[in-house]
Scaffold this motif. Structure first.
Motif, PDB file in Angstrom:
ATOM      1  N   GLU A   1       0.813  -1.214   0.000  1.00 31.07           N
ATOM      2  CA  GLU A   1       0.000   0.000   0.000  1.00 31.07           C
ATOM      3  C   GLU A   1       0.848   1.266   0.000  1.00 31.07           C
ATOM      4  OE1 GLU A   1      -3.651   0.064   2.276  1.00 31.07           O
ATOM      5  OE2 GLU A   1      -3.251  -1.977   2.926  1.00 31.07           O
ATOM      6  N   VAL A   2       2.170   1.114   0.088  1.00 29.17           N
ATOM      7  CA  VAL A   2       3.091   2.251  -0.035  1.00 29.17           C
ATOM      8  C   VAL A   2       4.137   1.851  -1.069  1.00 29.17           C
ATOM      9  CG1 VAL A   2       4.576   3.900   1.172  1.00 29.17           C
ATOM     10  CG2 VAL A   2       2.739   2.746   2.423  1.00 29.17           C
ATOM     11  N   PRO A   3       3.822   1.969  -2.357  1.00 32.66           N
ATOM     12  CA  PRO A   3       4.758   1.542  -3.398  1.00 32.66           C
ATOM     13  C   PRO A   3       6.120   2.208  -3.245  1.00 32.66           C
ATOM     14  CG  PRO A   3       2.615   2.039  -4.344  1.00 32.66           C
ATOM     15  CD  PRO A   3       2.566   2.501  -2.922  1.00 32.66           C
ATOM     16  N   GLY A   4       7.162   1.388  -3.302  1.00 34.63           N
ATOM     17  CA  GLY A   4       8.514   1.919  -3.152  1.00 34.63           C
ATOM     18  C   GLY A   4       9.055   1.816  -1.756  1.00 34.63           C
ATOM     19  N   LEU A   5       8.287   1.268  -0.819  1.00 34.16           N
ATOM     20  CA  LEU A   5       8.751   1.105   0.558  1.00 34.16           C
ATOM     21  C   LEU A   5       8.984  -0.369   0.860  1.00 34.16           C
ATOM     22  CD1 LEU A   5       9.338   2.216   3.409  1.00 34.16           C
ATOM     23  CD2 LEU A   5       6.892   1.981   3.909  1.00 34.16           C
TER      24      LEU A   5
ATOM     25  N   LEU B   1      13.314   3.491   1.112  1.00 28.80           N
ATOM     26  CA  LEU B   1      12.388   4.295   0.312  1.00 28.80           C
ATOM     27  C   LEU B   1      12.989   4.512  -1.071  1.00 28.80           C
ATOM     28  CD1 LEU B   1      12.118   5.240   3.451  1.00 28.80           C
ATOM     29  CD2 LEU B   1      10.842   7.144   2.500  1.00 28.80           C
ATOM     30  N   SER B   2      12.239   4.160  -2.104  1.00 30.50           N
ATOM     31  CA  SER B   2      12.705   4.404  -3.463  1.00 30.50           C
ATOM     32  C   SER B   2      12.853   5.905  -3.683  1.00 30.50           C
ATOM     33  CB  SER B   2      11.732   3.826  -4.481  1.00 30.50           C
ATOM     34  OG  SER B   2      10.524   4.580  -4.504  1.00 30.50           O
ATOM     35  N   GLN B   3      13.634   6.280  -4.685  1.00 30.93           N
ATOM     36  CA  GLN B   3      13.821   7.697  -4.969  1.00 30.93           C
ATOM     37  C   GLN B   3      12.509   8.354  -5.367  1.00 30.93           C
ATOM     38  OE1 GLN B   3      17.425   9.034  -6.916  1.00 30.93           O
ATOM     39  NE2 GLN B   3      18.308   6.988  -6.780  1.00 30.93           N
TER      40      GLN B   3
ATOM     41  N   SER C   1      -4.242   1.655   7.505  1.00 27.48           N
ATOM     42  CA  SER C   1      -5.030   2.167   8.626  1.00 27.48           C
ATOM     43  C   SER C   1      -4.748   3.645   8.839  1.00 27.48           C
ATOM     44  CB  SER C   1      -4.720   1.388   9.908  1.00 27.48           C
ATOM     45  OG  SER C   1      -3.450   1.755  10.424  1.00 27.48           O
ATOM     46  N   LEU C   2      -5.739   4.346   9.370  1.00 30.01           N
ATOM     47  CA  LEU C   2      -5.603   5.771   9.614  1.00 30.01           C
ATOM     48  C   LEU C   2      -4.455   6.047  10.567  1.00 30.01           C
ATOM     49  CD1 LEU C   2      -6.712   8.630   9.238  1.00 30.01           C
ATOM     50  CD2 LEU C   2      -8.378   8.157  11.043  1.00 30.01           C
ATOM     51  N   ALA C   3      -4.302   5.201  11.590  1.00 33.00           N
ATOM     52  CA  ALA C   3      -3.232   5.405  12.573  1.00 33.00           C
ATOM     53  C   ALA C   3      -1.865   5.303  11.925  1.00 33.00           C
ATOM     54  CB  ALA C   3      -3.354   4.385  13.701  1.00 33.00           C
ATOM     55  N   VAL C   4      -1.655   4.271  11.105  1.00 28.26           N
ATOM     56  CA  VAL C   4      -0.347   4.058  10.497  1.00 28.26           C
ATOM     57  C   VAL C   4      -0.054   5.112   9.445  1.00 28.26           C
ATOM     58  CG1 VAL C   4       1.035   2.460   9.126  1.00 28.26           C
ATOM     59  CG2 VAL C   4      -0.322   1.604  11.025  1.00 28.26           C
ATOM     60  N   GLN C   5      -1.043   5.481   8.643  1.00 30.16           N
ATOM     61  CA  GLN C   5      -0.831   6.536   7.646  1.00 30.16           C
ATOM     62  C   GLN C   5      -0.426   7.852   8.323  1.00 30.16           C
ATOM     63  OE1 GLN C   5      -4.688   6.371   5.567  1.00 30.16           O
ATOM     64  NE2 GLN C   5      -3.531   5.962   3.701  1.00 30.16           N
ATOM     65  N   THR C   6      -1.104   8.176   9.417  1.00 29.41           N
ATOM     66  CA  THR C   6      -0.795   9.399  10.151  1.00 29.41           C
ATOM     67  C   THR C   6       0.616   9.354  10.705  1.00 29.41           C
ATOM     68  OG1 THR C   6      -3.127   9.706  10.745  1.00 29.41           O
ATOM     69  CG2 THR C   6      -1.491  10.859  12.092  1.00 29.41           C
ATOM     70  N   GLN C   7       0.957   8.237  11.319  1.00 28.61           N
ATOM     71  CA  GLN C   7       2.278   8.099  11.929  1.00 28.61           C
ATOM     72  C   GLN C   7       3.379   8.124  10.867  1.00 28.61           C
ATOM     73  OE1 GLN C   7       2.855   4.496  14.181  1.00 28.61           O
ATOM     74  NE2 GLN C   7       4.248   5.484  15.611  1.00 28.61           N
ATOM     75  N   TRP C   8       3.137   7.504   9.734  1.00 27.28           N
ATOM     76  CA  TRP C   8       4.114   7.458   8.650  1.00 27.28           C
ATOM     77  C   TRP C   8       4.477   8.873   8.188  1.00 27.28           C
ATOM     78  CZ3 TRP C   8       7.809   5.595   5.843  1.00 27.28           C
ATOM     79  CH2 TRP C   8       7.930   5.871   4.482  1.00 27.28           C
ATOM     80  N   ILE C   9       3.477   9.690   7.910  1.00 29.97           N
ATOM     81  CA  ILE C   9       3.731  11.050   7.438  1.00 29.97           C
ATOM     82  C   ILE C   9       4.357  11.897   8.540  1.00 29.97           C
ATOM     83  CG2 ILE C   9       2.635  13.182   6.625  1.00 29.97           C
ATOM     84  CD1 ILE C   9       0.578  11.450   5.206  1.00 29.97           C
ATOM     85  N   THR C  10       3.859  11.764   9.755  1.00 29.26           N
ATOM     86  CA  THR C  10       4.356  12.566  10.874  1.00 29.26           C
ATOM     87  C   THR C  10       5.818  12.259  11.178  1.00 29.26           C
ATOM     88  OG1 THR C  10       2.135  12.646  11.841  1.00 29.26           O
ATOM     89  CG2 THR C  10       3.974  13.167  13.288  1.00 29.26           C
ATOM     90  N   LEU C  11       6.168  10.971  11.223  1.00 25.96           N
ATOM     91  CA  LEU C  11       7.547  10.599  11.542  1.00 25.96           C
ATOM     92  C   LEU C  11       8.504  10.965  10.419  1.00 25.96           C
ATOM     93  CD1 LEU C  11       7.128   7.140  13.334  1.00 25.96           C
ATOM     94  CD2 LEU C  11       7.393   9.412  14.342  1.00 25.96           C
ATOM     95  N   LEU C  12       8.076  10.803   9.176  1.00 23.05           N
ATOM     96  CA  LEU C  12       8.947  11.175   8.069  1.00 23.05           C
ATOM     97  C   LEU C  12       9.185  12.683   8.063  1.00 23.05           C
ATOM     98  CD1 LEU C  12      10.481   9.773   5.827  1.00 23.05           C
ATOM     99  CD2 LEU C  12       8.584  10.246   4.288  1.00 23.05           C
ATOM    100  N   GLU C  13       8.150  13.444   8.391  1.00 24.30           N
ATOM    101  CA  GLU C  13       8.334  14.896   8.496  1.00 24.30           C
ATOM    102  C   GLU C  13       9.383  15.224   9.555  1.00 24.30           C
ATOM    103  OE1 GLU C  13       6.207  18.890  10.263  1.00 24.30           O
ATOM    104  OE2 GLU C  13       5.186  16.974  10.412  1.00 24.30           O
TER     105      GLU C  13
END
Length: 271
Positions: A12-16, A88-90, A138-150
């Motif tokens: 669900e996250v192509p390139g990861l 993470l792919s380029q 999941s909403l929790a994981v999507q939120t955490q993914w963006i927040t932590l990468l930021e």
């Protein structure tokens, strides 16, 4: 040498790709990657060299390794160590950078070692959650993914996150609230909610929290649990049916969340 290694492609996250490997003795030789690596150790200490310098990757530390950076890794002190990575792919890192910074740009990445024990703990939890059956979407994981990468990209000074002003309008908030109420028994994603507001995921997260005072995941979780309280009080449904009716994928997940919120198990709440 490598005692064991495994990789998980996050569909669900192509390139990861998530990696986990345990190394003993010599570790690994000098090499490079074509993708961007986020690495941390969960056991032991790794010494790695890049650009003529030597670094220790131990508890509470995160290594950011850009594409093409030549490096190696070995156990410090002769003991085994376990390394976990996000690869993470380029294309993926470029897309995430544009989403977070608000503009397309060529990301200038250099190798960085960050010391942040709390962030390491969050990354470890995210790494585990993304390997679950319902994890990445999941909403929790999507939120955490963006927040932590930021946080990672900001701390490494690779980008400056976009400044998101304002808050959700009354109409946007009404759309989100109504959608969650009417789809409470279904999987609700960050893409779903942001799309209702005509926003990207990153701006939506910022404006939602500024408007409501909670993250979308925290607000939706509480809604599910409050609805569960009503069902437990008014009906004799089996607890597993109540869990499914309010959007939990299994009873054990529901039990943990309910106990954390109310201090008792669902079975005790209805007695």
């Amino acid at each position: 040498m490598t005692e064991h290694a495994k990789y998980h492609h996050v569909s669900e996250v192509p390139g990861l790709v998530l990696g986990s490997a345990r190394f003993a003795d010599i570790g690994f030789d000098r090499h490079y990657h074509l993708d961007f690596h986020i690495g941390f150790v969960t056991e032991g200490i790794q010494r790695h060299r890049s650009k003529g310098e030597s670094f220790l990757l131990g508890p509470g530390r995160i290594a950011l390794m850009p594409p093409g950076e030549i490096h190696d890794g070995a156990s410090e002190g002769g003991g085994a160590y376990t390394l976990k990575t996000f690869r993470l792919s380029q294309a993926l890192i470029a897309g995430m950078t544009e989403e977070i910074s608000g503009q397309p740009r060529e990301l200038e990445l250099t190798s960085v070692l960050l010391k942040d024990p709390r962030l390491v703990g969050n990354l470890r939890g995210l790494h585990e959650a993304m390997q679950q059956a319902v994890g990445p979407g999941s909403l929790a994981v999507q939120t955490q993914w963006i927040t932590l990468l930021e946080r990672l990209l900001r701390q490494s000074r690779a980008i400056t996150p976009e400044s998101i002003p304002g808050s959700l309008s009354a109409l946007q908030w009404s759309r989100v609230r109504d959608y969650c109420f009417s789809h409470i028994d279904q999987r609700i994603t960050l893409d779903d909610l942001a799309g209702l507001c005509g926003l990207g995921r990153f701006p939506f997260l910022k404006q939602f929290k500024r408007t409501i005072g909670m993250t979308p995941h925290a607000w939706l979780l509480r809604l599910r649990l409050e609805r569960a309280c009503g069902l437990l009080s008014r009906s004799g449904q089996p607890i597993v049916d109540v869990a499914h009716a309010v959007g939990f994928y299994d009873q054990s997940h529901f039990n943990r969340a309910f106990r954390q919120a109310f201090g008792v198990a669902p079975s005790r709440y209805r007695t």
